[in-house]
Enzyme design. Structure first.
Site, PDB file in Angstrom:
ATOM      1  N   TYR A   1     -39.748 -16.201  37.251  1.00  0.00           N
ATOM      2  CA  TYR A   1     -38.511 -16.490  37.942  1.00  0.00           C
ATOM      3  C   TYR A   1     -37.488 -17.022  36.926  1.00  0.00           C
ATOM      4  O   TYR A   1     -37.712 -17.348  35.782  1.00  0.00           O
ATOM      5  CB  TYR A   1     -38.865 -17.340  39.104  1.00  0.00           C
ATOM      6  CG  TYR A   1     -39.697 -18.704  38.939  1.00  0.00           C
ATOM      7  CD1 TYR A   1     -39.720 -19.507  37.896  1.00  0.00           C
ATOM      8  CD2 TYR A   1     -40.323 -19.042  40.243  1.00  0.00           C
ATOM      9  CE1 TYR A   1     -40.366 -20.472  37.958  1.00  0.00           C
ATOM     10  CE2 TYR A   1     -40.729 -20.319  40.380  1.00  0.00           C
ATOM     11  CZ  TYR A   1     -40.952 -21.035  39.063  1.00  0.00           C
ATOM     12  OH  TYR A   1     -41.375 -22.210  39.093  1.00  0.00           O
ATOM     13  N   GLU A   2     -36.247 -17.320  37.529  1.00  0.00           N
ATOM     14  CA  GLU A   2     -35.254 -17.695  36.823  1.00  0.00           C
ATOM     15  C   GLU A   2     -34.938 -16.549  35.593  1.00  0.00           C
ATOM     16  O   GLU A   2     -34.201 -17.140  34.666  1.00  0.00           O
ATOM     17  CB  GLU A   2     -35.124 -18.923  36.442  1.00  0.00           C
ATOM     18  CG  GLU A   2     -35.482 -20.029  37.115  1.00  0.00           C
ATOM     19  CD  GLU A   2     -34.342 -20.333  38.144  1.00  0.00           C
ATOM     20  OE1 GLU A   2     -33.094 -19.680  38.003  1.00  0.00           O
ATOM     21  OE2 GLU A   2     -34.535 -21.024  39.193  1.00  0.00           O
ATOM     22  N   GLY A   3     -34.967 -15.398  35.805  1.00  0.00           N
ATOM     23  CA  GLY A   3     -34.944 -14.191  35.031  1.00  0.00           C
ATOM     24  C   GLY A   3     -36.013 -14.022  34.140  1.00  0.00           C
ATOM     25  O   GLY A   3     -36.319 -15.261  33.535  1.00  0.00           O
TER      26      GLY A   3
END
Lengths: 596, 596
Positions: free
Chosen positions: A440-442
């Protein structure tokens, strides 16, 4: 049941001895952060994490969150009370603006505390962490009216925050998003669409939830350039922050997933819910990136945090579990077998974790300090230098600390043998929880591309040159220090591999961008190793100064040995990264899609 | 839902083109194994795995096993019917002795089929796999009477087998075990004790369960030398195999664990249950090792198998998921975005898996063929050479294929981004299931120690010297083949690193055994890389011959590119392993246990 002891002494060593925080007394909030205050806050935070949050971690995993028929979500037993304690202690707003009720303390301190919270209970700590990111985004981009309404409530912890980016057909490629915003007469917007994978999208910890939502205003251009950011609260607030009616946003379902069970991952349905623009129309990505960059460092810290708690438990188990005899003869002849910590291969696993964790913590706290400078310094050149550092190292912290953090949680589980695979000891939960920060978050692949495709070439490579300059300055400054030689030699080899890899990109990736893409992940890890190695060199220097100064000998010598282990066993990986990068994209890209 | 297609074509290439199985027509069972028969059996096995076993994999994970109040265990829906189909097809006894009803086909074929079964449904396939190990142990060590009673039933699949080694206080260090055996007048023994972590210890798939149990005969010496092996059936059989009364052995509980939910991990209570000695008294470890060595190769295959199914699904997802545009310009301009397989970092992950899987499969099938020779050849020198190979490569296959297999399952999950973390797509199950092969049948640290401490020095290093000789023979034979050069060059660098590491051990580990222990895991991976690289060189040669022979061009060229990728991107790791090994044990072992 897992144990946890927050590494307060280690953080104090970093803040006081390595980074020498007292040099930054001119920054707002730093004068108050005396060594005594730092110690008191860290100890208080440690206590909360050890005594309140950690004991709920396994219950949280077992019970998970429940979505009720009315769309509300119930968190596991004890979470609500723990959250009240957490909010009441002022922990959400530790580094936030005092104008809105924050404590204004250094982000370097808050980052260290956030590690403790993530170690103790990742699923719980994501709630305040997401709120902190939302606070920053609103503080930097929202109108004064929005700030006055939302920030005090979020900083006090009464309301939590979320990030709403992903849709079913778009995660990384946000230009494809379909959620739309229709302007209303009163200046607000009606938001309609479906977002997925929204962490903490619904829960019962706080009285309101503030969703920051990416959407496209009707008629805006297609693609990433047409996107705007909106604040969409669960309950519509009056200007004074009193809660009004329920807004048109609800949790449609929650995901069944590998870990972080105590944090609801929600499908959020926006059915014409009222939202207000944050910042300018069609500049939503810029505002979201403010939140995302802070969140990315937070996620990197999660990788470290799980590596740390997994390490502590593996070390405790290795000291207690009796099995086999040392290769060099019995070490506990009075017992039926020696503790497994006598075996080199068990040591190898523990030392891998220890050597990584201590350097990763230094890198986090150093980068957080640069974040403080970037946000708070008066001098623009100083701010810019720190912003460069942040830009360069944010993807490294996110990508490397979570990749290695996960690998370390797996290695700690391995120390337990079969006992690590069964749920009882909690080690397999650490592994399952540690898996999500890589995504997550890229995803970490995106971090690597951000580094190689954006951060490296930006401003003619200024950020990387500044990093090399800082490392080389350290070499020059300490070249005659014989005691530092093993650390400098190890760091030098990594540094030279990094330089060669950079030159290889310059020579080969401009004309053929696949060569950059093909080496991106290796480059991110290579830069990460050099940055961690640099932390070890700086820690070794500070430790030797402390030793000369009459510090606790055993503790300092452990630090020095651990740094040597890093140079012996971890730094040599830079050569493999360089070899891979230099092999280019040919064999990687040659096959047709159908050949897979 | 995950997809699976068994790699039949790949196995046929290995058996027919790389290993040229027709050269071994003199071995019992090999003459029957014509190319046509191999193809027919592989296709039949593939069909069973794809259509019957794989569709039950997710149900198995979700439902898990249930222990009922009477101590019986219910497996998930559909498992019993699937097991009946599996047994009825003769799959349990594919390579077993025809004298007892087996089909006597090559183990090389059975090993390939077992990969299919583990890919399709690991938790299910562990049942017949454990049975196969027990069959081998009984066939080699038990009395004719025991063999006549048990083998036909086990080979037909009517009864399954288990291994009972671990107790709560001893896993690796079996010398500590406490389960005791008291001789009875009729020549049998009363077995009393508690075993833990017994896979498939209780279930409802078969009418009887045959436990092979390590225990200490009353009065036998302490430690590993006093241990004997017993066969303890759930139901006492008549000599003709009819089932008699329930024996004094029962499942006390089942573990809650990270994965393989559809295989009950049991606490087994022996309450004076009747057992019969297998082989000689106090020679139990030898007999158990027969089973364990076969089981270790089986577990190594599990690592490959999960890497393979995870790879297949990641590749399918990468071809379908649209996100972003290729760095070199849009590849699917008619679509809103390109499929993610255009991105180098996605390719990197897929190629890592593909390049490993194909070489690992070759190593497995080659080693299984050596197992056939070791068991079936008439010539003693030939048998010994193959036994050396087996001894050397068994820990490598177990340790390396499961370490990398797990890492690969994680990498395949990463291709899915956030969708990989939620249960729906099945990727997170592959990761959870792939974690256990690194632990059971001896943790991978134990495999490394077995390799470095036992297998390397055995018979003056004969096995390793033979391995070098074989690799060097390949170099000599192909030194003028220009088309093979990239493969030979890559292999040569790895081979030289392996030689240096071996020399470093010889110079430094005799006097200081911790230096061997400290480098053991790295050495195992280094040897693994060289063995896999050797497989690529041999596959490249066979592929080029096939190309010259008019084989299918695209398939062969994919093989050749994938081998180049291995040399470009995976083989360079050998240098890091060598550097770590050569750093010795100093910084690893310096700290006191309390410093962790």
């Amino acid at each position: 049941m897992p144990v946890y002891k927050a590494p307060v002494e280690d953080v104090l060593f970093l803040l006081n001895d390595v980074l020498q925080l007292e040099r930054y007394g001119n920054l707002p909030g730093f004068a108050e952060a005396t060594p005594d205050l730092l110690k008191a806050v860290l100890e208080e935070g440690a206590k909360l994490c050890e005594e309140v949050l950690q004991p709920l971690n396994r219950i949280g995993d077992q019970q998970g969150c429940t979505r009720n028929p009315d769309g509300s979500v119930t968190t596991p037993e004890g979470f609500k009370e723990a959250y009240e304690t957490f909010a009441a202690g002022g922990w959400v707003g530790l580094a936030a603006d005092p104008e809105y009720g924050g404590q204004g303390l250094p982000f370097a301190l808050a980052a260290a505390i956030s590690e403790f919270t993530f170690s103790a209970n990742l699923a719980f700590a994501m709630h305040p962490s997401l709120t902190q990111g939302a606070i920053t985004a609103l503080a930097m981009h929202a109108s004064d009216e929005i700030k006055r309404t939302y920030l005090p409530k979020m900083i006090s912890g009464a309301w939590t925050g979320t990030m709403n980016l992903t849709e079913a057909h778009c995660g990384t490629d946000l230009g494809l998003l379909r959620t739309k915003a229709v302007p209303k007469d009163d200046g607000s917007y009606a938001i309609t669409g479906t977002k997925i994978f929204i962490s903490a999208g619904e829960h019962d910890l706080a009285e309101n939830i503030v969703h920051l939502v990416l959407a496209r205003i009707e008629g805006a251009p297609e693609g990433i350039k047409g996107i705007s950011l909106f604040v969409v609260p669960k309950f519509l607030p009056g200007k004074d922050g009193t809660l009004g009616p329920r807004n048109g946003v609800s949790c449609g379902s929650i995901e069944e997933k590998m870990g972080i069970h105590a944090n609801a991952t929600c499908v959020m349905n926006y059915d014409g819910g009222t939202g207000w623009l944050v910042g300018e129309a069609e500049k939503g990505m810029r505002a979201m990136f403010t939140m995302m960059n802070e969140a990315r460092i937070g996620v990197g810290i999660q990788g470290l945090a799980l590596s740390e708690i997994a390490y502590q438990n593996a070390a405790a188990y290795a000291r207690e579990r009796l099995q086999g005899r040392a290769l060099t003869g019995a070490k506990a002849p009075d017992k039926p077998a020696d503790p497994i910590i006598v075996h080199p291969d068990v040591r190898r696993m523990l030392m891998n974790l220890k050597a990584f964790n201590e350097a990763a913590r230094a890198l986090v706290v150093w980068t957080a300090l640069e974040g403080d400078i970037a946000m708070r310094a008066e001098d623009e050149a100083e701010r810019q230098k720190s912003e460069d550092h942040l830009g360069l190292l944010t993807p490294v912290i996110k990508g490397v600390l979570t990749d290695v953090g996960f690998r370390n949680a797996v290695e700690a589980q391995q120390v337990y043998g079969g006992h690590g695979y069964i749920a009882e000891h909690g080690m397999e939960q650490f592994v399952r929880d540690a898996r999500i920060p890589m995504i997550y978050e890229g995803t970490n692949g995106i971090q690597a591309l951000d580094l190689v495709g954006r951060k490296l070439p930006k401003d003619g490579g200024r950020a990387l040159m500044a990093f090399f300059k800082e490392v080389d300055g350290f070499f020059a400054e300490n070249k005659d220090d014989e005691a530092l030689k093993p650390y400098l030699d190890g760091l030098k080899r990594g540094r030279d591999d990094l330089e060669k890899a950079t030159q290889w990109f310059m020579a080969n990736a401009m004309a053929a961008p696949d060569n950059a893409g093909a080496g991106a992940t290796d480059y991110m890890h290579l830069l990460g190793l050099v940055a961690l190695g640099f932390m070890w060199a700086r820690m070794a220097k500070a430790a030797q100064a402390k030793l000369a100064d009459g510090g606790e000998k055993a503790w300092i010598e452990a630090k020095l040995v651990t740094g040597r282990y890093f140079m012996d066993r971890i730094m040599p990986e830079t050569a493999a990264h360089l070899a891979r990068i230099s092999s280019g994209a040919d064999s990687m890209m040659a096959l047709d899609a159908e050949a897979f």
